[in-house]
Enzyme design. Structure first.
Site, mmCIF file in Angstrom:
data_model
loop_
_atom_site.group_PDB
_atom_site.id
_atom_site.type_symbol
_atom_site.label_atom_id
_atom_site.label_comp_id
_atom_site.label_asym_id
_atom_site.label_seq_id
_atom_site.Cartn_x
_atom_site.Cartn_y
_atom_site.Cartn_z
ATOM 1 N N PRO A 1 -38.071 -71.615 0.208
ATOM 2 C CA PRO A 1 -37.899 -72.982 0.910
ATOM 3 C C PRO A 1 -38.777 -74.196 0.262
ATOM 4 O O PRO A 1 -38.675 -75.214 0.133
ATOM 5 C CB PRO A 1 -38.407 -72.802 2.278
ATOM 6 C CG PRO A 1 -38.089 -71.362 2.481
ATOM 7 C CD PRO A 1 -38.414 -70.511 1.315
ATOM 8 N N ASP A 2 -40.068 -73.512 -0.598
ATOM 9 C CA ASP A 2 -40.904 -74.458 -1.221
ATOM 10 C C ASP A 2 -40.243 -75.069 -2.091
ATOM 11 O O ASP A 2 -40.909 -76.273 -2.850
ATOM 12 C CB ASP A 2 -42.030 -73.721 -1.780
ATOM 13 C CG ASP A 2 -43.160 -73.233 -0.639
ATOM 14 O OD1 ASP A 2 -42.781 -73.752 0.565
ATOM 15 O OD2 ASP A 2 -43.844 -72.280 -0.749
#
Lengths: 404, 421
Positions: free
Chosen positions: A173-174
């Protein structure tokens, strides 16, 4: 001077770690002046963790940091001093956008929450991207990509049903929904501001932004009352569809047959045209039904062959196929990747450094692509050129210790 | 370029932006992102769409394009215009639509525009204001530029798949077709940059992204290119272990190697790495609260090096601690100590999540044709002035042909829409 599409945008970037800085990377690469507000007393950890050259102890050389902060400026500022804070506010006053990915109330403790920012610059666009968003009972909860991928449901649909929910091997997700959604929201808000003169607040909960990447899973639950399981490498719409073992150790080739034409081409390519006429493989439904048996047959064909040769053969027959490549493969066996995507970045403290290039190409526009800034590299420039502070006063600021 | 907005999108940021969507699945999320921000997105479809794009899963398992949950999810707020691009009349109407569109989005190498008589450079010459976003499998500069890719193929070629899964299993495709999502987000970003640029210059641009490159960006931490450049290491699949911890050579792999722990009723993810200062002390308090600390209170563990050399033991203590408690209890109690712990949740769990409910994340979408509503994932971002919204469910094929031709071309559909179109 390059004529870059975002060259009239200035961003005061309070982002740290990955998701925040990665959101503003594309802005910097396309000409925006992105100023990282950092601190030497609490160095952004991404400057010191992960891939680093042996024997160099410096906050400037980590691979990840250099990848996600291309073309930006760095200024060090002690925001816990009145003077430091007032310099930051001065910068905000002449910025278009202020970004942060701290959790909870970090920004409001400095008096830099949206309400306050608006007083400093009425048409400011402020992006805040804590894990859980800016309100709600869990707004102070923290986590990084590894936690978000688990909470948001992607781990639960990754891997094999009989195995643990392995997740993604990347702090996914980063690098995905969170910075990308943030960039999209910011660009949209800038266009709105350009047209109406109004700024706005963007509340991006990294948890929610990642749930938005689940595809049909939510509807499978809400419309069909089914909780999707981990599918391994199977697809509901394609067969054959998996990675198949090839010659060598841990070598795999992905193959995805998405329609009847590709199936017919596939059987010809691997010298099994007779499969195409067998009724048990005649339609996608039939192939799905006999998928296990089919996968075994394909594996026995692939396992004695070179992965790259399989890919080339199948692609030349119009069948999507691709080698499972690792970093070494990407850098040594995929000339296209190194040519079109990898940048050899000159750096004052390391002999060689490889950086991911800008992914977006725009006709007649060269993206800027300067190396990521050294810690505090642009203090003089920001203070002198951007804030217009006299040289002698800048010296005083150094002495006062506020620039750290 | 008309920028008249329908009432329903007037408060939205992309209201009035006309987009022609000729994408395959790699681009579906791109045009959805823009449509959900208010752009007028029309999909050009024809009779083959129902066959080619009949993607499962299906509503009530009934296989039909109108029941495709894939279509439901990805084509929200879009309109459908039925046009046969291989017919002369269809191509003419398409070119007329191009003349009023702001953006054209296609997916290569199998784009439908490849079959048109008019080429890419002619489109550019004829429509200098048009933004053409091209979503490719591989870069047009790549030796693989003609190769095709689905999600799993792009994950494989990008380097992301090589680090996903257990070392003893085959590499895994991430759930939810993430290569498609990554690429679509980069394409939407590029489209918006070109739109901002056009606001100043009046000129459109060709925007290009490739699945291989966009997906590859997600490897830049775990499998940073420089691990190979500097240490001659290619990162491999690490299973439940933290990607930083195998093989390890830096301080970031301190304390405990695992990222997933089994608990009483499932799994939790735990990130000891990159935790804020004082995390060890708070970790001990957390263990103590549940009488799980074993010998870790011993002062020798205050030394990070001792912790490093006793990783396996600390990991066991943590594993036993987690096994005693349910995931939700571990989650909330750890977060009270500012420890980075989150349960592995399935879709059902998301619907009983207090935080998501309090923030009204999920959104109801009315399906006019069924006089029923369904719950969809909500806004990926909340813009305070220009709301994200799903106004309309996915269209039936050709549902808006007349309406769009009338609005976009100010024509009566009957005049231009003939049987071979």
């Amino acid at each position: 001077m390059l004529n870059l599409p975002l060259s009239n945008i200035r961003i005061a970037d309070f982002g740290w770690m990955i998701a925040g800085p990665l959101a503003t990377r594309v802005f910097a690469n396309f000409g925006a002046q992105v100023i990282r507000i950092e601190s030497t007393s609490r160095i952004d950890e991404i400057r010191v963790v992960g891939a680093k050259p042996d024997g160099i102890d410096s906050p400037n050389v980590a691979g990840v940091f250099n990848d996600i902060n291309t073309s930006k400026l760095s200024m060090t500022l002690d925001l816990n001093t009145e003077l430091g804070l007032s310099l930051a506010k001065h910068l905000i006053e002449i910025s278009d956008v202020v970004t942060n990915n701290f959790r909870g109330d970090r920004m409001s403790k400095w008096g830099l929450d949206y309400g306050q920012l608006k007083k400093i610059k009425p048409d400011i666009i402020a992006l805040s991207m804590p894990m859980m968003g800016s309100d709600g009972p869990h707004q102070h909860y923290g986590g990084n990509g590894i936690n978000i991928i688990a909470g948001a449901g992607i781990s639960g649909i990754t891997g094999y049903p009989h195995r643990a929910p392995v997740g993604t091997g990347s702090l996914y997700p980063d690098f995905s929904g969170n910075p990308n959604h943030a960039a999209i929201a910011l660009l949209a808000a800038i266009r709105y501001r350009n047209r109406t003169g109004k700024g706005q607040f963007i509340d991006l909960a990294q948890y929610e932004s990642t749930i938005s990447l689940l595809g049909t899973s939510v509807l499978e639950y809400t419309a069909n009352n089914k909780i999707p399981d981990r599918p391994g490498n199977k697809s509901p719409n394609m067969a054959p569809h998996s990675v198949y073992p090839c010659k060598g150790t841990d070598r795999w080739c992905a193959i995805a047959v998405s329609n009847e034409q590709e199936w017919s081409n596939f059987t010809k390519a691997i010298g099994k045209p007779e499969w195409a006429s067998q009724s048990k493989y005649s339609t996608m439904e039939q192939r799905k039904k006999h998928e296990e048996e089919l996968d075994k047959k394909i594996s026995s064909w692939t396992s004695s062959r070179d992965a790259y040769k399989i890919m080339d053969l199948l692609q030349n027959h119009g069948v999507p196929a691709g080698v499972v490549q690792d970093t070494k493969d990407l850098l040594t066996r995929d000339p296209s990747y190194t040519k079109t995507h990898v940048v050899d970045m000159a750096h004052p403290e390391v002999d060689s450094m490889k950086i991911h290039g800008e992914t977006i190409s725009i006709s007649d526009v060269e993206s800027k692509f300067d190396r990521a800034p050294l810690l505090g590299e642009h203090n003089d420039f920001v203070l002198g050129e951007i804030l217009g502070i006299d040289e002698s006063k800048i010296d005083d600021l150094y002495v006062s210790g506020v620039l750290r | 370029m008309s920028s008249k907005c329908p009432d329903t999108t007037q408060d939205q940021v992309l209201c009035g932006v006309k987009i022609i969507d000729l994408t395959s699945p790699a681009g579906f999320y791109c045009s959805k992102l823009l449509a959900d921000l208010g752009a007028d997105v029309i999909r050009i479809e024809d009779s083959s769409t129902a066959e080619i794009e009949n993607y499962g899963p299906f509503y009530e398992s009934k296989k039909h394009i109108d029941n495709s949950l894939y279509r439901w999810h990805f084509h929200t707020n879009k309109r459908s215009v039925e046009l046969n691009l291989s017919s002369k009349n269809g191509e003419e109407i398409f070119l007329d639509l191009l003349g009023v569109a702001d953006v054209l989005i296609t997916t290569e190498p199998e784009s439908k525009i490849a079959h048109l008589k008019i080429g890419k450079s002619e489109i550019r010459a004829k429509h200098p204001k048009l933004i053409h976003t091209s979503i490719r499998a591989f870069s047009s500069q790549s030796i693989y530029s003609k190769y095709k890719a689905t999600d799993i193929v792009a994950l494989a070629m990008s380097g992301l798949m090589a680090i996903t899964g257990f070392p003893e299993d085959p590499p895994n495709q991430m759930g939810g077709e993430q290569a498609y999502h990554m690429t679509s987000m980069h394409a939407a970003t590029g489209t918006l940059i070109a739109l901002l640029n056009r606001d100043f210059t009046g000129l459109g641009k060709d925007v290009e992204v490739s699945m291989q490159e966009c997906t590859s960006l997600a490897t830049l931490q775990t499998a940073n290119l420089n691990y190979y450049t500097w240490q001659n290491v290619s990162r491999e699949r690490t299973g439940l272990n933290h990607p930083f911890s195998v093989p390890r050579s830096d301080e970031s792999s301190s304390n405990y190697p695992r990222t997933l722990y089994q608990c009483k009723d499932g799994w939790v993810s735990y990130s000891a790495h990159l935790a804020p200062p004082g995390a060890w002390e708070r970790f001990l308090k957390w263990l103590e609260d549940h009488d799980s600390q074993q010998d870790l209170m011993d002062s020798k563990y205050l030394d990070p090096e001792t912790r490093q050399s006793n990783q396996t033991h600390i990991d066991e203590v943590m594993a036993n601690h987690c096994l005693k408690l349910p995931a939700q209890e571990l989650y909330h109690s750890a977060q009270r100590y500012r420890l980075l712990c989150v349960p592995v949740q399935d879709i059902g769990d998301l619907f009983i999540d207090e935080q998501l409910n309090e923030r009204s994340f999920f959104t109801r979408v009315k399906h006019e044709d069924r006089s029923n509503s369904f719950t969809y994932p909500g806004a990926p971002y909340k813009l305070s002035e220009t709301p994200w919204r799903i106004q309309n469910s996915a269209p039936k094929i050709g549902q808006h042909t007349e309406e769009v031709l009338e609005e976009w071309l100010h024509n009566h559909a009957g005049d231009v829409f003939t049987t071979d179109a």
